[in-house]
Design an enzyme around this catalytic site. Structure first.
Site, mmCIF file in Angstrom:
data_model
loop_
_atom_site.group_PDB
_atom_site.id
_atom_site.type_symbol
_atom_site.label_atom_id
_atom_site.label_comp_id
_atom_site.label_asym_id
_atom_site.label_seq_id
_atom_site.Cartn_x
_atom_site.Cartn_y
_atom_site.Cartn_z
ATOM 1 N N CYS A 140 -18.946 11.522 -6.751
ATOM 2 C CA CYS A 140 -18.362 12.105 -5.528
ATOM 3 C C CYS A 140 -18.740 13.577 -5.361
ATOM 4 C CB CYS A 140 -16.843 11.959 -5.544
ATOM 5 S SG CYS A 140 -16.340 10.254 -5.711
ATOM 6 N N HIS A 171 -14.368 15.877 0.288
ATOM 7 C CA HIS A 171 -14.993 14.578 0.025
ATOM 8 C C HIS A 171 -14.016 13.519 0.511
ATOM 9 C CE1 HIS A 171 -16.125 10.965 -1.906
ATOM 10 N NE2 HIS A 171 -15.151 11.021 -2.811
ATOM 11 N N ASN A 179 -14.991 5.380 1.504
ATOM 12 C CA ASN A 179 -15.493 6.413 0.596
ATOM 13 C C ASN A 179 -16.978 6.144 0.333
ATOM 14 O OD1 ASN A 179 -16.177 7.928 -1.674
ATOM 15 N ND2 ASN A 179 -14.231 7.578 -2.725
HETATM 16 N N1 ACO Z 1 -4.537 -4.914 -1.538
HETATM 17 C C1 ACO Z 1 -3.299 -5.306 -1.812
HETATM 18 N N2 ACO Z 1 -2.647 -4.985 -2.946
HETATM 19 C C2 ACO Z 1 -3.330 -4.214 -3.826
HETATM 20 C C3 ACO Z 1 -4.632 -3.776 -3.607
HETATM 21 C C4 ACO Z 1 -5.252 -4.146 -2.396
HETATM 22 N N3 ACO Z 1 -6.486 -3.778 -2.073
HETATM 23 N N4 ACO Z 1 -5.026 -3.041 -4.650
HETATM 24 C C5 ACO Z 1 -3.999 -2.995 -5.522
HETATM 25 N N5 ACO Z 1 -2.976 -3.733 -5.027
HETATM 26 C C6 ACO Z 1 -1.683 -3.979 -5.613
HETATM 27 C C7 ACO Z 1 -1.643 -3.723 -7.083
HETATM 28 O O1 ACO Z 1 -2.105 -4.846 -7.795
HETATM 29 C C8 ACO Z 1 -0.165 -3.477 -7.308
HETATM 30 O O2 ACO Z 1 0.483 -4.709 -7.356
HETATM 31 P P1 ACO Z 1 1.721 -4.945 -8.373
HETATM 32 O O3 ACO Z 1 2.743 -3.927 -7.972
HETATM 33 O O4 ACO Z 1 2.113 -6.345 -8.107
HETATM 34 O O5 ACO Z 1 1.164 -4.696 -9.742
HETATM 35 C C9 ACO Z 1 0.274 -2.788 -6.020
HETATM 36 O O6 ACO Z 1 -0.742 -3.079 -5.058
HETATM 37 C C10 ACO Z 1 0.418 -1.295 -6.150
HETATM 38 O O7 ACO Z 1 -0.704 -0.837 -6.824
HETATM 39 P P2 ACO Z 1 -0.827 0.649 -7.221
HETATM 40 O O8 ACO Z 1 -2.051 0.816 -8.056
HETATM 41 O O9 ACO Z 1 0.472 1.142 -7.735
HETATM 42 O O10 ACO Z 1 -1.074 1.294 -5.803
HETATM 43 P P3 ACO Z 1 -1.180 2.787 -5.469
HETATM 44 O O11 ACO Z 1 -0.091 3.171 -4.585
HETATM 45 O O12 ACO Z 1 -1.445 3.646 -6.658
HETATM 46 O O13 ACO Z 1 -2.514 2.781 -4.618
HETATM 47 C C11 ACO Z 1 -4.834 3.344 -4.777
HETATM 48 C C12 ACO Z 1 -3.736 2.380 -5.191
HETATM 49 C C13 ACO Z 1 -5.022 3.265 -3.263
HETATM 50 C C14 ACO Z 1 -6.133 2.944 -5.450
HETATM 51 C C15 ACO Z 1 -4.387 4.756 -5.171
HETATM 52 O O14 ACO Z 1 -4.039 4.812 -6.517
HETATM 53 C C16 ACO Z 1 -5.414 5.767 -4.891
HETATM 54 O O15 ACO Z 1 -5.736 6.055 -3.753
HETATM 55 N N6 ACO Z 1 -5.985 6.416 -5.922
HETATM 56 C C17 ACO Z 1 -7.017 7.383 -5.750
HETATM 57 C C18 ACO Z 1 -8.258 6.734 -6.011
HETATM 58 C C19 ACO Z 1 -9.348 7.140 -5.101
HETATM 59 O O16 ACO Z 1 -9.192 7.654 -4.025
HETATM 60 N N7 ACO Z 1 -10.500 6.851 -5.571
HETATM 61 C C20 ACO Z 1 -11.663 7.104 -4.834
HETATM 62 C C21 ACO Z 1 -12.753 7.389 -5.747
HETATM 63 S S1 ACO Z 1 -12.489 8.840 -6.631
HETATM 64 C C22 ACO Z 1 -12.640 9.940 -5.530
HETATM 65 O O17 ACO Z 1 -13.444 9.796 -4.662
HETATM 66 C C23 ACO Z 1 -11.726 11.069 -5.644
#
Ligand code: ACO
Length: 330
Positions: free
Chosen positions: A113, A257, A287
């Site tokens: 990134c 980003h 992204n």
């Molecule tokens: N659709 C539906 N449900 C989903 C999905 C999906 N695509 N993905 C995960 N879930 C479920 C999980 O399995 C979990 O289920 P459970 O409670 O039964 O176990 C539930 O949703 C909640 O999952 P969490 O991981 O707690 O969700 P969170 O609120 O943390 O959101 C996310 C997940 C969107 C990935 C978040 O953590 C995030 O945005 N992190 C930052 C990561 C990022 O932006 N990365 C980009 C690359 S790095 C960068 O560019 C900076």
């Protein structure tokens, strides 16, 4: 020492639009979940056989046209991508050939990134030292071929899209152009967002077991990345401004980003920036990793959000871990 400035920018995304509803036909997810957690409504996917260098060619043509230059005028290519066309050689040489450049140096870099800001920083040094006159800096990705489209991979897969952005750097007048770049890394957390296989130091590099376990797909500790990103984004914007004697009030546009709309909104609030000073287009593209900032620059220029004299801060955080910022007086 002379400065460098951006004299042209271009972007290209593949025409194929993939909506959240399209993804929900392949895995257990929903438009509501994706929009609420990330802000993403759709992303673009390249057709089979289209490589990241092909996207970069199209974006480069637009940047060259904006700069009023020909491919032969470029004397250095810096290509940032985590999804090169081939394991080797890198995509920089492919772009050199496909674009019809002279036999100039083509440097491939990773940094995920933060790849574009790292590339910008390298290009800036080459121009400052008088080594180069016209540098093409590319950030481009094809994620769609490397994602797990089963429910196992849904947390990562829904976030990413394909696309390319390019800028051209040339010497500029003092006090204008790239004022500073700040680059950081911490490999201690390399496995918070990574693709474990194929590993170049393991026999065999690929096996049925690796494929069955899905180790060739990206794995992310989303909550860790989320928390760390908010802190680091804010820190590097402040570092960039402080290093140049500016404050947040002086900033005309912040281009983060495009990782996640929630991250960008929270960083904007933490810094106390009004919404109109934080650029977002993740809703349309997801992204695109190294591509996201140069794509955003292109669109911000097109929309008149960057004007002559604007003070713009670019910032990134991502896999590596790496984080970086650049302050630019347009
Ligand atoms: N659709 C539906 N449900 C989903 C999905 C999906 N695509 N993905 C995960 N879930 C479920 C999980 O399995 C979990 O289920 P459970 O409670 O039964 O176990 C539930 O949703 C909640 O999952 P969490 O991981 O707690 O969700 P969170 O609120 O943390 O959101 C996310 C997940 C969107 C990935 C978040 O953590 C995030 O945005 N992190 C930052 C990561 C990022 O932006 N990365 C980009 C690359 S790095 C960068 O560019 C900076």
């Amino acid at each position: 020492m002379r400065n460098s400035r951006i004299i042209g920018a271009g972007m290209f995304v593949p025409p194929k639009v993939v909506t959240n509803d399209d993804l929900s036909k392949l895995m257990d997810t929903s438009d509501e979940w994706i929009v609420e957690r990330s802000g993403i409504k759709e992303r673009r996917y390249a057709e089979d056989g289209v490589g990241v260098s092909d996207l970069a060619v199209e974006a480069s043509k637009k940047a060259l046209a904006q700069a009023g230059l020909e491919p032969k005028d470029i004397d250095l290519i810096i290509f940032a991508t985590l999804s090169p066309d081939y394991y080797f050689p890198g995509s920089g040489v492919l772009l050199q050939h496909k674009l019809g450049c002279r036999d100039i140096a083509a440097i491939d870099i990773r940094q995920q990134c933060s790849g574009f800001i790292y590339g910008l920083s390298i290009a800036d040094q080459y121009i400052k030292t008088g080594q180069s006159e016209r540098v093409l800096v590319v950030g481009a990705e094809i994620h769609s071929c490397g994602l797990d489209f089963s429910t196992r991979g849904r947390d990562v897969t829904v976030l990413f899209g394909d696309g390319a952005g390019v800028v051209i750097l040339a010497p500029g007048e003092a006090g204008k152009g790239i004022l500073s770049t700040h680059l950081h890394s911490d490999g201690g957390h390399f496995d918070k967002l990574w693709t474990p296989a194929p590993m170049a130091c393991r026999h065999p590099r690929l096996s049925h077991e690796i494929l069955d376990q899905g180790l060739h797909y990206p794995i992310m500790d989303g909550k860790f990345i989320f928390k760390m990103a908010i802190g680091k984004f804010a820190e590097i914007v402040e570092d960039a401004l402080k290093a140049n004697g500016y404050t947040l009030e002086d900033l005309d546009l912040f281009i983060p980003h495009q990782a996640n709309l929630r991250i960008s909104n929270m960083v904007g609030k933490k810094l106390g920036l009004p919404d109109e000073k934080v650029f977002n287009n993740i809703q349309k593209y997801g992204n695109t990793t190294a591509g996201s900032i140069p794509i955003a620059i292109s669109e911000a220029l097109e929309q008149g959000k960057i004007k002559e004299g604007s003070l713009v801060c670019l910032a990134s955080f991502g896999s590596g871990l790496t984080w970086a910022s650049a302050l630019i007086r347009w």
